[in-house]
Design an enzyme around this catalytic site. Sequence first.
Site, PDB file in Angstrom:
ATOM      1  N   ASP A 100      -1.305  11.658  -1.088  1.00  9.60           N
ATOM      2  CA  ASP A 100      -1.671  10.308  -1.505  1.00  9.60           C
ATOM      3  C   ASP A 100      -2.501  10.357  -2.780  1.00  9.60           C
ATOM      4  OD1 ASP A 100      -2.188   7.648  -1.715  1.00  9.60           O
ATOM      5  OD2 ASP A 100      -3.331   7.457   0.130  1.00  9.60           O
ATOM      6  N   ASP A 296       1.428   5.074  -7.092  1.00 12.35           N
ATOM      7  CA  ASP A 296       0.747   5.464  -5.856  1.00 12.35           C
ATOM      8  C   ASP A 296       1.731   6.218  -4.973  1.00 12.35           C
ATOM      9  OD1 ASP A 296      -0.719   5.788  -3.577  1.00 12.35           O
ATOM     10  OD2 ASP A 296      -1.345   3.701  -3.404  1.00 12.35           O
TER      11      ASP A 296
END
Length: 629
Positions: A100, A296
């Site tokens: 992430d 992202d």
Amino acid sequence: MALASIGATLSLLIIYLSLPIYAHAAGENTLLQLQSPPMVFPLFLSPTSSSRSVSVHHRKLHKSLPHSRMRLYDDLLLNGYYTTRLWIGTPPQMFALIVDSGSTVTYVPCSDCEQCGKHQDPKFQPEMSSTYQPVKCNMDCNCDDDKEQCVYEREYAEHSSSKGVLGEDLISFGNESQLTPQRAVFGCETVETGDLYSQRADGIIGLGQGDLSLVDQLVDKGLISNSFALCYGGMDLGGGSMVLGGFAYPSDMIFTDSDPDRSPYYNIDLTGIRVAGKQLSLSSGVFDGEHGAVLDSGTTYAYLPDAAFAAFEEAVMREVSPLKQIDGPDPNFKDTCFHVAPSNDASGLSKIFPSVEMVFKSGQSWLLSPENYLFRHSKVHGAYCLGVFPNGKDHTTLLGGIVVRNTLVVYDRENSKVGFWRTNCSELSDRLPIDGALPPPPPAKLPLNDSNPSLNTSSNLPREKTQIGQINLDIQLTVNSSYLKPRLEELSKVFSKELDIKPTQVYLSNLTSNGNDSLIRVVVVPTESSSLFSNVTATSIVSRFSNHQIKLPDIFGDYQLLTYKLEPPRKGTRWQMKNTIVVIAIVMVSVVVSLLAYGVWLMWKRKQTSNLYKPVDEAIVAEQELQPL
């Protein structure tokens, strides 16, 4: 006839005696089934993926520093994320962590977690690590109620959260890394909610911009250059690679500026979109929201401002107008889906769907293929849906993992740039050699095992007196089970060759399907001359699977060791079987000899009776009446 029967019987006996002793051993074991498929995490509908405290620093690029190359696992749309493997503590405890770039903390479930879900690996046990230290309360962190230890808390847009205490320990990056194990601060979870609780992955590896980010910690210590890269596998392959630190980038990589002072997220200066070579009629400012256009890796799909989405959807539909539109897989969402073909073959999508280009402020463009904006319909074969959605009231452009499939993305934080290069991410090591990886060290300890917690401590590693008669390894392969089934014999030979053992020592069983992947059990047994594995040999075999030292041909995809089990020798297995075979052989030989003797006796008796005179009674002929003259 008797001799032919005897020969056939002896032939059957010889064949029986030549069968491998362990031919039935593999079939007795059942594969440890995976948990139910994990929930998709995270499906962000807004750019604020977590509440982060950010401290961004500009650092000089260090030359000739090592890097850490790490494999990625799972599939973005099947699992909702990609994961990598980290080992924490001494002895190392393995964890599968979601990659992430929007998170700044790396965290795993703690052994004393009050509210943690069931994940694929055991919880971290600080008490079992000789190098673990809690981070004591100080002025630079939030502290617990007793003012003794630092704590963290993160909340995500899809209403999941994580909180716990901060600890420091040795973190290892795998055998393909040039980095030796390094001390780093991470979160030890005490509470999970939402998707974090229900997902199969253990936790998150935070690659964002902040003091607790794993990248920032390694850079601050001067261990790697201020850069990292991600490469997500394609629609039918999954997997991929991650590199912490810099390396020689491809000369034709397309870079765009990224402004770290604008937001804590990795943003790019997107100014326009082209569909089939035609620019969408949009103001360049539509992509210039509060945080800009954000990349992202923890987000699954792409989300555009409403005006940009409407123009994009219309342009795509215009290019594929002959295709039949159908409902999406989830009635709760209004997906834009098309029925393309009766099969699920995605290789021809580029001939049907238009190309898409992301246009940057510099004038350069980044070319996307259909797999970067489509996802496969889960209920209709040969159907695909747009993986791009409107972002509602939020004016941020959020580009999730689907947009960067089969694309090497370099986050050059030192020069405030992000680079893109189209490639086959499942073959990145072959297409883009990253030199200097250290050879894998000789295995010293067995990896952790989620199916047998008793093996998860250093005190329970194999000792000299441990007897190991069979090794069961449950693995996951990134190929379909129907594709794999006719190739099991070939795969078994590959395993035996890679392990440098005889083909008769490897058995494959319990082939099952797990979405697009396959689950299978690999059973390894000792040689016929030995009933046991040495501890060194058993450790080496398991470590080679866990450290990905087994090289499979491309047709078998990538693999992941899920669980393993070291079984003691079955009581009397070889001795009993050999003696049983001897007894059976003696009995069968006795039967054959008896039948032979009986046959000879019958032949002798028949010969004797054929030469006897008939009894007198039988020789008398009845009197006949005299005939008249």
